[in-house]
Structures are given as structure tokens and as C-alpha cells.
Design a protein around this motif. Structure first.
Motif, PDB file in Angstrom:
ATOM      1  N   GLY A  56      11.940   6.091   1.981  1.00 46.93           N
ATOM      2  CA  GLY A  56      11.089   5.228   1.166  1.00 46.93           C
ATOM      3  C   GLY A  56      10.487   4.089   1.971  1.00 46.93           C
ATOM      4  O   GLY A  56       9.320   3.735   1.775  1.00 46.93           O
ATOM      5  N   ILE A  57      11.255   3.511   2.877  1.00 38.74           N
ATOM      6  CA  ILE A  57      10.752   2.409   3.705  1.00 38.74           C
ATOM      7  C   ILE A  57       9.556   2.878   4.526  1.00 38.74           C
ATOM      8  O   ILE A  57       8.512   2.229   4.549  1.00 38.74           O
ATOM      9  CB  ILE A  57      11.878   1.867   4.620  1.00 38.74           C
ATOM     10  N   ILE A  58       9.703   4.011   5.206  1.00 33.60           N
ATOM     11  CA  ILE A  58       8.620   4.512   6.052  1.00 33.60           C
ATOM     12  C   ILE A  58       7.448   5.002   5.199  1.00 33.60           C
ATOM     13  O   ILE A  58       6.287   4.717   5.503  1.00 33.60           O
ATOM     14  CB  ILE A  58       9.121   5.615   7.004  1.00 33.60           C
ATOM     15  N   SER A  59       7.734   5.703   4.135  1.00 31.68           N
ATOM     16  CA  SER A  59       6.662   6.215   3.276  1.00 31.68           C
ATOM     17  C   SER A  59       5.835   5.086   2.676  1.00 31.68           C
ATOM     18  O   SER A  59       4.596   5.147   2.660  1.00 31.68           O
ATOM     19  CB  SER A  59       7.237   7.090   2.161  1.00 31.68           C
ATOM     20  N   ARG A  60       6.502   4.058   2.182  1.00 25.69           N
ATOM     21  CA  ARG A  60       5.772   2.920   1.599  1.00 25.69           C
ATOM     22  C   ARG A  60       4.950   2.200   2.661  1.00 25.69           C
ATOM     23  O   ARG A  60       3.821   1.780   2.399  1.00 25.69           O
ATOM     24  CB  ARG A  60       6.739   1.965   0.900  1.00 25.69           C
ATOM     25  N   TYR A  61       5.510   2.066   3.869  1.00 24.31           N
ATOM     26  CA  TYR A  61       4.733   1.454   4.951  1.00 24.31           C
ATOM     27  C   TYR A  61       3.485   2.301   5.224  1.00 24.31           C
ATOM     28  O   TYR A  61       2.375   1.773   5.301  1.00 24.31           O
ATOM     29  CB  TYR A  61       5.559   1.295   6.231  1.00 24.31           C
ATOM     30  N   ASN A  62       3.668   3.615   5.389  1.00 26.17           N
ATOM     31  CA  ASN A  62       2.525   4.497   5.664  1.00 26.17           C
ATOM     32  C   ASN A  62       1.419   4.311   4.622  1.00 26.17           C
ATOM     33  O   ASN A  62       0.240   4.195   4.963  1.00 26.17           O
ATOM     34  CB  ASN A  62       2.959   5.968   5.683  1.00 26.17           C
ATOM     35  N   GLU A  63       1.801   4.295   3.369  1.00 25.88           N
ATOM     36  CA  GLU A  63       0.822   4.133   2.287  1.00 25.88           C
ATOM     37  C   GLU A  63       0.153   2.761   2.351  1.00 25.88           C
ATOM     38  O   GLU A  63      -1.043   2.634   2.071  1.00 25.88           O
ATOM     39  CB  GLU A  63       1.493   4.349   0.938  1.00 25.88           C
ATOM     40  N   SER A  64       0.895   1.741   2.749  1.00 27.30           N
ATOM     41  CA  SER A  64       0.342   0.376   2.784  1.00 27.30           C
ATOM     42  C   SER A  64      -0.742   0.216   3.844  1.00 27.30           C
ATOM     43  O   SER A  64      -1.567  -0.695   3.744  1.00 27.30           O
ATOM     44  CB  SER A  64       1.458  -0.646   3.024  1.00 27.30           C
ATOM     45  N   VAL A  65      -0.752   1.095   4.838  1.00 26.29           N
ATOM     46  CA  VAL A  65      -1.779   1.027   5.889  1.00 26.29           C
ATOM     47  C   VAL A  65      -2.786   2.164   5.749  1.00 26.29           C
ATOM     48  O   VAL A  65      -3.494   2.506   6.685  1.00 26.29           O
ATOM     49  CB  VAL A  65      -1.159   1.007   7.311  1.00 26.29           C
ATOM     50  N   GLY A  66      -2.833   2.756   4.565  1.00 28.97           N
ATOM     51  CA  GLY A  66      -3.826   3.780   4.277  1.00 28.97           C
ATOM     52  C   GLY A  66      -3.405   5.194   4.607  1.00 28.97           C
ATOM     53  O   GLY A  66      -4.213   6.119   4.506  1.00 28.97           O
ATOM     54  N   GLY A  67      -2.161   5.381   4.966  1.00 27.94           N
ATOM     55  CA  GLY A  67      -1.677   6.720   5.294  1.00 27.94           C
ATOM     56  C   GLY A  67      -1.302   7.510   4.049  1.00 27.94           C
ATOM     57  O   GLY A  67      -1.206   6.968   2.947  1.00 27.94           O
ATOM     58  N   VAL A  68      -1.107   8.789   4.253  1.00 25.24           N
ATOM     59  CA  VAL A  68      -0.729   9.706   3.186  1.00 25.24           C
ATOM     60  C   VAL A  68       0.562  10.389   3.604  1.00 25.24           C
ATOM     61  O   VAL A  68       0.734  10.771   4.760  1.00 25.24           O
ATOM     62  CB  VAL A  68      -1.836  10.763   2.963  1.00 25.24           C
ATOM     63  N   ASN A  69       1.473  10.539   2.669  1.00 26.82           N
ATOM     64  CA  ASN A  69       2.713  11.276   2.896  1.00 26.82           C
ATOM     65  C   ASN A  69       2.653  12.542   2.049  1.00 26.82           C
ATOM     66  O   ASN A  69       2.777  12.476   0.831  1.00 26.82           O
ATOM     67  CB  ASN A  69       3.920  10.429   2.468  1.00 26.82           C
ATOM     68  N   ASP A  70       2.407  13.666   2.701  1.00 28.23           N
ATOM     69  CA  ASP A  70       2.344  14.918   1.959  1.00 28.23           C
ATOM     70  C   ASP A  70       2.894  16.044   2.835  1.00 28.23           C
ATOM     71  O   ASP A  70       3.586  15.791   3.817  1.00 28.23           O
ATOM     72  CB  ASP A  70       0.932  15.197   1.435  1.00 28.23           C
ATOM     73  N   ALA A  71       2.568  17.249   2.520  1.00 24.77           N
ATOM     74  CA  ALA A  71       3.113  18.408   3.220  1.00 24.77           C
ATOM     75  C   ALA A  71       2.579  18.570   4.640  1.00 24.77           C
ATOM     76  O   ALA A  71       3.116  19.366   5.416  1.00 24.77           O
ATOM     77  CB  ALA A  71       2.836  19.683   2.414  1.00 24.77           C
ATOM     78  N   THR A  72       1.537  17.822   5.005  1.00 28.02           N
ATOM     79  CA  THR A  72       0.942  18.008   6.331  1.00 28.02           C
ATOM     80  C   THR A  72       0.840  16.733   7.165  1.00 28.02           C
ATOM     81  O   THR A  72       0.504  16.807   8.341  1.00 28.02           O
ATOM     82  CB  THR A  72      -0.482  18.599   6.208  1.00 28.02           C
ATOM     83  N   GLN A  73       1.109  15.584   6.574  1.00 27.89           N
ATOM     84  CA  GLN A  73       0.943  14.336   7.326  1.00 27.89           C
ATOM     85  C   GLN A  73       1.869  13.244   6.792  1.00 27.89           C
ATOM     86  O   GLN A  73       2.387  13.349   5.692  1.00 27.89           O
ATOM     87  CB  GLN A  73      -0.505  13.868   7.261  1.00 27.89           C
ATOM     88  N   GLY A  74       2.021  12.201   7.573  1.00 29.79           N
ATOM     89  CA  GLY A  74       2.844  11.073   7.165  1.00 29.79           C
ATOM     90  C   GLY A  74       4.312  11.311   7.443  1.00 29.79           C
ATOM     91  O   GLY A  74       4.684  11.946   8.436  1.00 29.79           O
ATOM     92  N   TYR A  75       5.142  10.800   6.568  1.00 27.91           N
ATOM     93  CA  TYR A  75       6.594  10.853   6.746  1.00 27.91           C
ATOM     94  C   TYR A  75       7.075  12.283   6.995  1.00 27.91           C
ATOM     95  O   TYR A  75       6.665  13.220   6.311  1.00 27.91           O
ATOM     96  CB  TYR A  75       7.292  10.279   5.507  1.00 27.91           C
TER      97      TYR A  75
END
Length: 147
Positions: A59-78
Motif C-alpha cells: 500500500g505504501i508503494i502503490s499509494r506513492y506511485n499513484e500520487s506521482v501519476g503512476g498506475v498500479n495494474d497488471a503491467t506497470q507500477g507496484y
């Protein structure tokens, strides 16, 4: 494994900057490098034992990724399996480096084989490590470690 020349940390404060920036979601996205991942995780292990990393790091990494415009899904992000693999490496390294300063500990990790970006490939085939299943959840290694 590849020869790697990581960006090292000059001070304990530089390591803390990354860790605190991750938690507060204030770390600029360009600073979220492989080295920063390991530095932040080391800081969390050493200085934030109040955080249950096994339960909360996703959750820490995923929320950070989203806060900088990143996406956490099956192909990118966390990526869960890679995170778990490196969390184990960080914990082992911290245990072996007791008494070192924070930056010294992080830098020694980054200069070690465990600090290499491709270190998990000692234990995983590329197909397994970079599968959707491994990104979204934990998968066991499919290769034996060669020491």
C-alpha cells in the motif's frame, strides 16, 4: 548478473529523505529509482519498526506511485514478488550490518550482489518474475540459487 554502478547516498539524512518522501508521498518521481527503493526499504526496516512491512509495504508503494501519476495494474507500477524478494534481501543485509550507519548500510547493500536490479533473476526465470501473477501477488522462485 550485470555489473552495476549504483547511485550511492552521502549521508544518513539523504536516506531518510527518500524514506520520508515515500511515506509522505512528497518524493519527486525522478528520485524514485532502484537505489531509492532499497534505501527507503532499509530506512523502514531500521528506523520504522512500527510499520508492518509485510502487511503495509504494498500500500505504501502503490499509494506513492499513484500520487506521482503512476498506475498500479497488471503491467506497470507496484510489483509484489520483486518487492517481497528485495524486502527479504534488505532484512538480511540489515541483520548482517548491525552497527553501521544508515547510509553506510544502504551503500554496502547497493554495492553487493543483492543490491543489483537483476538480483531476483538468480531465483526466478524472466517469464515467471515478469508474469502478471508475480506482479499482482507472491509467486515462489522457480530457479535454485547458485552461490
Amino acid at each position: 548478473m550485470t555489473d552495476h554502478r549504483p547511485r550511492l547516498f552521502d549521508t544518513d539524512a539523504a536516506v531518510r529523505h527518500v524514506g520520508i518522501g515515500l511515506l509522505k508521498r512528497t518524493l519527486p518521481r525522478p528520485e524514485w529509482t532502484h537505489e531509492a527503493h532499497l534505501a527507503a526499504t532499509t530506512w523502514l526496516v531500521v528506523e520504522r519498526p512500527d510499520i508492518d512491512l509485510d502487511a503495509d509495504l504494498r500500500g505504501i508503494i502503490s499509494r506513492y506511485n499513484e500520487s506521482v501519476g503512476g498506475v498500479n495494474d497488471a503491467t506497470q507500477g507496484y510489483h509484489h514478488t520483486i518487492t517481497c524478494c528485495f524486502l527479504t534481501a534488505v532484512r538480511d543485509h540489515v541483520r548482517e550490518s548491525e552497527g553501521q550507519g544508515l547510509a553506510q548500510c544502504v551503500n554496502a547493500l547497493l554495492m553487493s550482489p543483492r543490491g543489483a536490479r537483476d538480483w531476483p533473476l538468480r531465483f526466478y526465470s524472466r517469464e515467471r518474475l515478469f508474469s502478471v501473477e508475480a506482479r499482482l501477488g507472491w509467486v515462489a522462485p522457480d530457479l535454485a540459487a547458485s552461490d
